[in-house]
Scaffold this motif. Structure first.
Motif, PDB file in Angstrom:
ATOM      1  N   PHE A  72      38.226  48.498  43.954  1.00 59.67           N
ATOM      2  CA  PHE A  72      37.908  48.938  45.318  1.00 59.67           C
ATOM      3  C   PHE A  72      39.142  49.456  46.054  1.00 59.67           C
ATOM      4  O   PHE A  72      39.177  50.608  46.489  1.00 59.67           O
ATOM      5  CB  PHE A  72      37.262  47.784  46.097  1.00 59.67           C
ATOM      6  N   ARG A 118      29.600  45.015  52.145  1.00 60.85           N
ATOM      7  CA  ARG A 118      30.908  44.571  52.637  1.00 60.85           C
ATOM      8  C   ARG A 118      30.956  43.067  52.913  1.00 60.85           C
ATOM      9  O   ARG A 118      31.924  42.397  52.555  1.00 60.85           O
ATOM     10  CB  ARG A 118      31.244  45.341  53.922  1.00 60.85           C
ATOM     11  N   ASP A 122      40.358  44.708  40.592  1.00 57.41           N
ATOM     12  CA  ASP A 122      40.082  45.371  41.864  1.00 57.41           C
ATOM     13  C   ASP A 122      39.953  46.878  41.655  1.00 57.41           C
ATOM     14  O   ASP A 122      40.944  47.581  41.532  1.00 57.41           O
ATOM     15  CB  ASP A 122      41.208  45.057  42.851  1.00 57.41           C
ATOM     16  N   VAL A 151      31.234  38.347  44.824  1.00 55.33           N
ATOM     17  CA  VAL A 151      31.856  38.669  43.533  1.00 55.33           C
ATOM     18  C   VAL A 151      33.248  38.040  43.461  1.00 55.33           C
ATOM     19  O   VAL A 151      33.613  37.405  42.459  1.00 55.33           O
ATOM     20  CB  VAL A 151      31.938  40.192  43.329  1.00 55.33           C
ATOM     21  N   ARG A 152      34.011  38.196  44.527  1.00 55.91           N
ATOM     22  CA  ARG A 152      35.383  37.664  44.529  1.00 55.91           C
ATOM     23  C   ARG A 152      35.375  36.145  44.438  1.00 55.91           C
ATOM     24  O   ARG A 152      36.183  35.551  43.708  1.00 55.91           O
ATOM     25  CB  ARG A 152      36.103  38.128  45.797  1.00 55.91           C
ATOM     26  N   ASP A 186      35.551  43.838  41.158  1.00 54.93           N
ATOM     27  CA  ASP A 186      35.193  44.220  42.522  1.00 54.93           C
ATOM     28  C   ASP A 186      34.915  45.719  42.424  1.00 54.93           C
ATOM     29  O   ASP A 186      35.829  46.511  42.208  1.00 54.93           O
ATOM     30  CB  ASP A 186      36.362  43.940  43.469  1.00 54.93           C
ATOM     31  N   LEU A 191      39.798  38.866  38.051  1.00 51.98           N
ATOM     32  CA  LEU A 191      39.131  39.817  38.938  1.00 51.98           C
ATOM     33  C   LEU A 191      39.898  41.129  38.926  1.00 51.98           C
ATOM     34  O   LEU A 191      41.092  41.160  39.235  1.00 51.98           O
ATOM     35  CB  LEU A 191      39.053  39.268  40.357  1.00 51.98           C
ATOM     36  N   ARG A 197      30.486  41.920  48.029  1.00 49.91           N
ATOM     37  CA  ARG A 197      31.879  41.895  47.567  1.00 49.91           C
ATOM     38  C   ARG A 197      32.500  40.506  47.717  1.00 49.91           C
ATOM     39  O   ARG A 197      33.160  40.017  46.780  1.00 49.91           O
ATOM     40  CB  ARG A 197      32.706  42.948  48.307  1.00 49.91           C
TER      41      ARG A 197
END
Length: 207
Positions: A165, A143, A163, A150-151, A126, A161, A147
């Protein structure tokens, strides 16, 4: 697992991976810092980290700069990595790529499967935050579309995954142009990547 060759890590991504905007990108980009962190943990020669970032690259195949068609993609493939932190998506949120986002999920999954086909374990990212104003980026799409895609893809295909972000979402001052981190923030990105990779690399090295 192998003790006769280094653990090869291919950092795949766009300009944040490449190190755009850094005073000394070869030493300050996150892959270079990641190499130093792994050397400190496992000793020099245990791991070989290479930077396959390509500025402007997207995960989508039919876009203004598909990673699939870059020299970095070819080089990363030839590298035959064991691990691939894959940090793409921000450029998929460009206004120019609105139609390309229709196939983003499939194309991202295919990119992961490409590297898996080489024997690599792929860690989906992310991506780090981006901050307005950046003329090219549709922040609503980043947003609400990119994102979450991707998740979701990471979950669906069983890719870890990472993170990048949340730990940096309040670090606006660390992204002077809204997109590209300072050397200090690039080091934080490397530390996040190291935290995700360290147990996997340790297992691979048998340590």
């Amino acid at each position: 697992m192998s003790s006769t060759e280094p653990c090869r890590i291919a950092c795949v991504g766009a300009s944040v991976t490449f190190g755009r905007g850094l005073p000394n990108r070869r030493e300050q980009c996150y892959p270079a810092v990641l190499q130093r962190l792994l050397d400190e943990r496992y000793g020099a020669g245990g791991c070989e980290v290479r930077n396959f970032g390509y500025s402007g690259a997207t995960a989508a195949r039919v876009s203004n700069e598909p990673y699939w068609q870059t020299p970095s993609f070819t080089a990363a493939t030839r590298f035959e990595p064991h691990f691939v932190p894959l940090m793409l998506g921000t450029n998929d949120a460009q206004f120019a790529n609105v139609s390309a986002r229709r196939t983003l999920a499939r194309d991202l999954a295919d990119l992961v499967e490409h590297f898996r086909g080489l024997g690599a374990e792929v860690l989906a990212a992310d991506p780090p935050p981006a901050f307005p104003p950046v003329a090219e980026i549709d922040f609503d799409a980043l947003r609400d579309e990119v994102r979450p895609t991707v998740r979701r893809v990471a979950v669906e295909i069983g890719a870890p995954l990472v993170d990048f972000f949340s730990p940096l979402e309040d670090a606006r001052a660390g992204f002077p142009d809204g997109l590209h981190p300072t050397a200090e923030v690039a080091e934080k990105i490397a530390q996040i990547a190291f935290g995700a990779l360290e147990p996997l690399v340790g297992r691979w090295l048998g340590r």
